[in-house]
Design a protein around this motif. Structure first.
Motif, short mmCIF file in Angstrom:
data_model
loop_
_atom_site.label_atom_id
_atom_site.label_comp_id
_atom_site.label_asym_id
_atom_site.label_seq_id
_atom_site.Cartn_x
_atom_site.Cartn_y
_atom_site.Cartn_z
N LYS A 118 -8.25 -1.35 -0.41
CA LYS A 118 -7.89 -2.14 -1.60
C LYS A 118 -8.05 -1.41 -2.85
CE LYS A 118 -8.21 -6.65 -2.02
NZ LYS A 118 -8.65 -8.01 -1.86
N VAL A 119 -9.46 -0.78 -2.93
CA VAL A 119 -9.81 0.09 -4.07
C VAL A 119 -9.05 1.26 -4.29
CG1 VAL A 119 -11.87 1.23 -4.99
CG2 VAL A 119 -12.39 -0.89 -3.80
N LYS A 120 -8.42 1.76 -3.20
CA LYS A 120 -7.87 3.23 -3.43
C LYS A 120 -6.31 2.95 -3.54
CE LYS A 120 -8.48 6.36 -0.34
NZ LYS A 120 -8.68 6.98 1.08
N PHE A 121 -5.79 1.65 -3.14
CA PHE A 121 -4.06 1.74 -3.06
C PHE A 121 -3.61 0.50 -3.54
CE2 PHE A 121 -5.34 4.49 0.83
CZ PHE A 121 -4.89 5.62 0.40
N GLN A 122 -4.29 -0.65 -3.86
CA GLN A 122 -3.68 -1.78 -4.24
C GLN A 122 -2.98 -1.67 -5.58
OE1 GLN A 122 -5.16 -6.10 -3.86
NE2 GLN A 122 -6.23 -5.32 -5.62
N SER A 123 -1.75 -2.07 -5.40
CA SER A 123 -0.65 -2.00 -6.40
C SER A 123 0.65 -2.93 -6.17
CB SER A 123 -0.31 -0.37 -6.65
OG SER A 123 0.58 -0.39 -5.43
N ASP A 124 1.51 -2.82 -7.27
CA ASP A 124 2.60 -3.72 -7.08
C ASP A 124 3.28 -3.33 -5.95
OD1 ASP A 124 1.89 -4.83 -9.26
OD2 ASP A 124 3.27 -3.50 -10.77
N LYS A 125 3.16 -1.92 -5.23
CA LYS A 125 3.97 -1.98 -4.17
C LYS A 125 3.34 -2.04 -2.60
CE LYS A 125 6.80 1.81 -3.88
NZ LYS A 125 7.51 2.90 -3.76
N ILE A 126 1.83 -2.08 -2.94
CA ILE A 126 0.91 -2.29 -1.70
C ILE A 126 0.28 -3.57 -1.89
CG2 ILE A 126 -1.05 -1.27 -0.32
CD1 ILE A 126 0.04 1.45 -1.36
N ILE A 127 0.38 -4.62 -1.22
CA ILE A 127 -0.17 -6.05 -1.55
C ILE A 127 -0.96 -6.39 -0.23
CG2 ILE A 127 0.35 -8.51 -1.56
CD1 ILE A 127 3.17 -7.31 -2.54
N PHE A 128 -2.19 -6.60 -0.38
CA PHE A 128 -3.25 -7.14 0.43
C PHE A 128 -3.44 -8.60 0.71
CE2 PHE A 128 -4.56 -2.79 -0.55
CZ PHE A 128 -4.80 -2.22 0.55
N MET A 129 -3.20 -9.06 1.75
CA MET A 129 -3.13 -10.64 2.12
C MET A 129 -4.36 -10.95 2.91
SD MET A 129 0.82 -10.73 2.87
CE MET A 129 1.05 -12.41 3.18
N PRO A 130 -4.80 -12.36 2.71
CA PRO A 130 -5.76 -12.78 3.52
C PRO A 130 -5.25 -12.98 5.03
CG PRO A 130 -4.81 -14.50 2.25
CD PRO A 130 -4.30 -13.17 1.94
N TYR A 131 -6.26 -13.25 5.80
CA TYR A 131 -6.06 -13.74 7.27
C TYR A 131 -5.35 -14.99 7.37
CZ TYR A 131 -6.83 -15.18 11.86
OH TYR A 131 -6.66 -15.83 13.33
#
Length: 289
Positions: free
Chosen positions: A246-259
């Motif tokens: 998340k620190v390196k890649f989170q953006s509008d194109k890379i979305i992190f979702m919860p379990y």
């Protein structure tokens, strides 16, 4: 006929839909179900017990634990399982061991009980060193051969398993799909997420964040080469590796979702255009004769 089915797993059962499907099926057949392992949800345990199941919480195996802690946890897990299972009669009990680590740790049970060995993935052709230390008498091939049933999740994997380990019978194939009705799926999707992916081509990963086995860095890096109408959604439980990504890649194109626990994760699955799998295992050359 065996009246008691003893299901054993050393991780969180909620994160493995095939185990939940087996539980649901056994209850539907009016079987007595004993579950030994760990659940991260008290509501699941309450529902399981209300349905007539017996639950033993014997381990909390976290991906973030270091090697020493995991080794101690596995030793305790083995001792606790053997103590619990000694209460049950061999003649009326069938044991289910889910996943290779569980099979490697508790292989001696297969010689005592009628056993079903459930492989989630392509089998490892070499037992990892840690498990050789924890189970010095383990003969993996023999364990699979003496089991009542070996279960694989896919036809080709079943044939690979039969050929490599010289099994007499082809493993039973049970697809890694939850045994549910569509009406059971709750679409608990946030409006914020819907807004982010609306009109986009969704590339979806659903699984554990486990480096290096499930390395996702290259997928994140590859997003810079795709048009803006593509988004990468990465869904799974929080841990150190996920936080680093998340620190390196989170953006509008890379979305992190919860379990999201099964079967409700399927509400997300159906939004995807492309699904990705990651298996960075150790390569082994197979010799055929």
């Amino acid at each position: 006929m065996k009246t008691k089915h003893i299901l054993i797993f050393e991780h969180d059962v909620l994160k493995y839909p095939p185990i939940l499907s087996v539980i649901n099926y056994l209850f539907s057949q009016n079987k007595e179900v004993i579950l030994i392992g760990y659940s991260s949800s008290e509501s699941f345990v309450d529902d399981f017990c209300k349905r007539g199941g017996v639950f033993y919480n014997v381990i909390e195996n976290r991906v973030s634990d270091n090697l020493f802690i995991k080794t101690i946890n596995y030793l305790q897990f083995k001792r606790r399982v053997h103590k619990i299972i000694s209460k049950y009669q061999v003649a009326e009990s069938k044991v289910w061991l889910f996943g290779e680590p569980c099979i490697w740790l508790l292989h001696d049970l297969v010689l005592k009980f009628e056993s079903n060995l459930y492989l989630f993935e392509i089998p490892s052709f070499k037992v990892r060193f840690r498990y050789k230390v924890l189970s010095p008498t383990l003969n993996y091939g023999k364990t699979l051969r003496v089991a009542s049933k070996v279960v694989c999740c896919e036809y080709n994997r079943a044939h690979i398993t039969k050929s490599f380990f010289k099994l007499n019978d082809l493993p039973v194939v049970i697809p890694n799909k939850p045994l549910i009705q569509d009406s059971e799926i709750v679409e608990n999707i946030s409006k914020e997420l819907v807004t982010k992916i609306k009109g986009k081509k969704v590339i979806l990963y659903q699984g554990i964040f486990n480096y290096p086995e499930r390395r996702l860095d290259e997928f994140c890096e590859a997003m810079s080469y795709l048009p803006d109408d593509y988004v990468l959604c990465l869904m799974g439980s929080d841990n150190k590796y996920k936080e680093n990504l998340k620190v390196k890649f989170q953006s509008d194109k890379i979305i992190f979702m919860p379990y999201i626990s099964a079967p409700h994760h399927l509400a997300i699955t159906k939004l995807a255009h492309i699904g990705i799998l990651v298996y960075n295992g150790e390569g082994v050359i197979l010799k055929t004769h």
